[in-house]
Design a protein around this motif. Sequence first.
Motif, mmCIF file in Angstrom:
data_model
loop_
_atom_site.group_PDB
_atom_site.id
_atom_site.type_symbol
_atom_site.label_atom_id
_atom_site.label_comp_id
_atom_site.label_asym_id
_atom_site.label_seq_id
_atom_site.Cartn_x
_atom_site.Cartn_y
_atom_site.Cartn_z
ATOM 1 N N ASN A 17 -37.429 -4.615 -13.171
ATOM 2 C CA ASN A 17 -37.189 -3.399 -13.960
ATOM 3 C C ASN A 17 -38.015 -3.413 -15.247
ATOM 4 O OD1 ASN A 17 -35.405 -2.313 -12.078
ATOM 5 N ND2 ASN A 17 -33.627 -3.287 -13.024
ATOM 6 N N GLY A 18 -39.310 -3.659 -15.070
ATOM 7 C CA GLY A 18 -40.209 -3.747 -16.224
ATOM 8 C C GLY A 18 -40.559 -2.427 -16.859
ATOM 9 N N GLY A 19 -40.332 -1.319 -16.149
ATOM 10 C CA GLY A 19 -40.539 0.001 -16.712
ATOM 11 C C GLY A 19 -41.926 0.234 -17.264
ATOM 12 N N GLU A 20 -41.979 0.947 -18.386
ATOM 13 C CA GLU A 20 -43.258 1.307 -18.989
ATOM 14 C C GLU A 20 -44.038 0.083 -19.458
ATOM 15 O OE1 GLU A 20 -44.928 4.170 -19.173
ATOM 16 O OE2 GLU A 20 -43.369 4.978 -17.867
ATOM 17 N N SER A 21 -43.330 -0.965 -19.864
ATOM 18 C CA SER A 21 -44.036 -2.179 -20.298
ATOM 19 C C SER A 21 -44.901 -2.714 -19.172
ATOM 20 C CB SER A 21 -43.031 -3.247 -20.744
ATOM 21 O OG SER A 21 -42.377 -2.876 -21.929
ATOM 22 N N LEU A 22 -44.356 -2.749 -17.968
ATOM 23 C CA LEU A 22 -45.128 -3.221 -16.816
ATOM 24 C C LEU A 22 -46.304 -2.299 -16.551
ATOM 25 C CD1 LEU A 22 -45.533 -5.018 -14.294
ATOM 26 C CD2 LEU A 22 -44.028 -3.426 -13.076
#
Length: 289
Positions: A17-22
Amino acid sequence: MDESAQDLVTTVVISHNGGESLIESMARHRGAVILVDNASTDGAPDAVAERYPDVRIVRLGSNLGAPARNIGVSMAGTPYVAFADDDSWWAPGALDRASEVFQAYPDVAAVAGRVVIEPDGRPDPICALMADSPLPARPDVGGRAIAGFLCFATVVRRDAFLGAGGFDDVVFFAGEEERLAIDLLSQGWELLYIPDVVAHHQPTAVRDRSRRRRLEERNRLLTAVMRRPWPVVIRTVGQALREAEGRGALVDALPRLPRAWRCRRPSSPLVERRRTELERSSGQSAESR
């Protein structure tokens, strides 16, 4: 160097669930990249697949924690592997420099880099601990011997990593590097801190720092059972009993103790002396994480 880092290094990223960071950090990686996704539910792996079609994505059905990296390393077709989390990336030229070290020094299993914390560019405090380590300086390579590392800021020799068993599911996550570092050193490999190998880290907010510290303490206890001499294990338990957080970590460790016991293989005396020297010089330093 005859070959570039793109030919020699694969970057293995793990995420949950890294979201935008990923999504944002993936744009900063160069060369071969393998994303091992720990059963995310936020749609980020789909966005990565759409935006970065050259990235190999492994979608796991459950969260394997740190051992998910083992899958990426086993898939890599290069002799060296750089680790990254969904909120970290390597500076330009860092992987070329790490590759040069590996090629020049065949006894080196891991190169730990200097960590720059974004967005303000300040150094991670662990870098000062590694730079000031009482272990031998290596002026020939521009670094210093170490006994531990931060995974997301480390490049490893693939064969050495796999030969040491990679990460284990006893610890699962948080402080998973300690047992691996002990095993690499026990097998005769060297670990080096090279400050001109630079990794950037833009950490997301830790919602429950107390829970994170308790998890790290649990894993320190489990690693002690797996690899440290019994006097150290007893001392570690005694230290944990002094605080409520440590007592909670002991409770958390109990279900995993049978597996830790089955995995017990104390480190060599030389490695234990090295760790003792570090702990005496700086207390239970962050370098043992």
